[in-house]
Design a protein around this motif. Structure first.
Motif, PDB file in Angstrom:
ATOM      1  N   LEU A  31       6.906  27.900  39.328  1.00  0.00           N
ATOM      2  CA  LEU A  31       8.135  28.103  38.566  1.00  0.00           C
ATOM      3  C   LEU A  31       7.868  28.843  37.259  1.00  0.00           C
ATOM      4  CD1 LEU A  31       9.874  24.647  39.107  1.00  0.00           C
ATOM      5  CD2 LEU A  31      10.522  26.859  40.122  1.00  0.00           C
ATOM      6  N   ALA A  34       7.001  32.482  38.135  1.00  0.00           N
ATOM      7  CA  ALA A  34       7.956  33.105  39.069  1.00  0.00           C
ATOM      8  C   ALA A  34       7.237  33.630  40.308  1.00  0.00           C
ATOM      9  CB  ALA A  34       8.762  34.200  38.388  1.00  0.00           C
ATOM     10  N   ASN A  35       6.145  32.972  40.662  1.00  0.00           N
ATOM     11  CA  ASN A  35       5.382  33.331  41.854  1.00  0.00           C
ATOM     12  C   ASN A  35       5.913  32.502  43.016  1.00  0.00           C
ATOM     13  OD1 ASN A  35       3.582  33.810  43.897  1.00  0.00           O
ATOM     14  ND2 ASN A  35       1.834  32.901  42.857  1.00  0.00           N
ATOM     15  N   LEU A  36       6.811  33.083  43.782  1.00  0.00           N
ATOM     16  CA  LEU A  36       7.413  32.358  44.899  1.00  0.00           C
ATOM     17  C   LEU A  36       6.768  32.728  46.226  1.00  0.00           C
ATOM     18  CD1 LEU A  36      11.142  32.482  43.765  1.00  0.00           C
ATOM     19  CD2 LEU A  36       9.434  30.710  43.352  1.00  0.00           C
ATOM     20  N   ASP A  48      14.146  31.188  48.922  1.00  0.00           N
ATOM     21  CA  ASP A  48      13.697  30.971  47.553  1.00  0.00           C
ATOM     22  C   ASP A  48      14.384  31.910  46.566  1.00  0.00           C
ATOM     23  OD1 ASP A  48      12.099  28.929  48.373  1.00  0.00           O
ATOM     24  OD2 ASP A  48      10.245  30.086  48.339  1.00  0.00           O
ATOM     25  N   ASP A  49      14.884  33.042  47.035  1.00  0.00           N
ATOM     26  CA  ASP A  49      15.616  33.954  46.156  1.00  0.00           C
ATOM     27  C   ASP A  49      16.865  33.290  45.585  1.00  0.00           C
ATOM     28  OD1 ASP A  49      13.797  36.006  46.421  1.00  0.00           O
ATOM     29  OD2 ASP A  49      14.859  36.942  48.095  1.00  0.00           O
ATOM     30  N   MET A  51      17.085  30.511  44.267  1.00  0.00           N
ATOM     31  CA  MET A  51      16.769  29.742  43.051  1.00  0.00           C
ATOM     32  C   MET A  51      16.908  30.569  41.791  1.00  0.00           C
ATOM     33  SD  MET A  51      13.490  27.366  44.007  1.00  0.00           S
ATOM     34  CE  MET A  51      12.377  28.696  44.425  1.00  0.00           C
ATOM     35  N   LYS A  52      17.025  31.872  41.918  1.00  0.00           N
ATOM     36  CA  LYS A  52      16.970  32.755  40.757  1.00  0.00           C
ATOM     37  C   LYS A  52      18.288  32.868  39.998  1.00  0.00           C
ATOM     38  CE  LYS A  52      13.246  35.423  42.787  1.00  0.00           C
ATOM     39  NZ  LYS A  52      12.839  36.696  43.375  1.00  0.00           N
ATOM     40  N   SER A  53      19.419  32.575  40.642  1.00  0.00           N
ATOM     41  CA  SER A  53      20.697  32.751  39.955  1.00  0.00           C
ATOM     42  C   SER A  53      21.738  31.769  40.482  1.00  0.00           C
ATOM     43  CB  SER A  53      21.204  34.182  40.143  1.00  0.00           C
ATOM     44  OG  SER A  53      21.429  34.435  41.515  1.00  0.00           O
ATOM     45  N   ALA A  57      19.870  28.419  40.340  1.00  0.00           N
ATOM     46  CA  ALA A  57      19.280  28.310  39.004  1.00  0.00           C
ATOM     47  C   ALA A  57      19.729  27.024  38.323  1.00  0.00           C
ATOM     48  CB  ALA A  57      19.663  29.519  38.162  1.00  0.00           C
ATOM     49  N   LYS A  64      12.833  22.079  36.316  1.00  0.00           N
ATOM     50  CA  LYS A  64      12.016  22.813  35.350  1.00  0.00           C
ATOM     51  C   LYS A  64      11.798  21.991  34.085  1.00  0.00           C
ATOM     52  CE  LYS A  64      13.024  27.502  36.858  1.00  0.00           C
ATOM     53  NZ  LYS A  64      13.540  28.816  36.468  1.00  0.00           N
TER      54      LYS A  64
END
Length: 158
Positions: A31, A34-36, A48-49, A51-53, A57, A64
């Motif tokens: 986390l 940002a290495n997914l 997993d994309d 989780m970014k927005s 998020a 986090k």
């Protein structure tokens, strides 16, 4: 419950906590950086994309916070994965042998000490691996755990 069985249960608990902490540190690392991606992958998993927005998020925000991704250093991802792999390769053999020895019974006073030796050696091995402690710290902890496992195996065979 015998002293030996009690020792086996305690060490099993320590090993379980060690493994789960290693997994949580791996998630924290991923986390923070940002290495997914996973070892051997060129890109992360499609899910997993998310989780970014947006909702993803927002969903990840408490995690986090709980994993302190806002503070402290990142740890070496490859070393964390090495600890996980090494645990999977070694700890089940010891635990199965120790459970079988407990079932077999007999004079287990000396082997009780080897159970605690194994637990300490595995924790030391993980710390030596993660923090790249100088030689021979990791080697000594690995050999100590291996000797404890061999003692359990020999007790079963003889």
């Amino acid at each position: 419950m015998s002293e030996f069985e009690s020792a086996v249960w305690k060490v099993t608990g320590v090993l379980a906590v060690k493994q789960m902490v290693t997994h949580l540190l791996t998630v924290r690392n991923r986390l923070m950086t940002a290495n997914l991606t996973f070892v051997g992958q060129k890109k992360g998993l499609a899910e997993d994309d998310a989780m970014k927005s947006g909702f993803g998020a927002a969903f990840m925000a408490p995690l986090k916070l709980l994993l302190f991704t806002w503070a402290g250093p990142t740890l070496d991802y490859d070393r964390l994965q090495g600890i996980v792999r090494n645990s999977i390769e070694n700890e089940p053999y010891f635990l199965v042998a120790a459970a079988a020895v407990a079932r077999q019974g007999g004079d287990l006073e000396t082997l009780t000490k080897f159970v605690y030796l194994y637990g300490g050696a595995r924790v030391m091995h993980a710390l030596a691996y993660l923090f790249a402690l100088p030689f021979p710290s990791r080697a000594i902890s690995f050999v100590s755990g291996t000797i404890a496992t061999l003692c359990m195996g020999v007790k079963l065979v003889l």
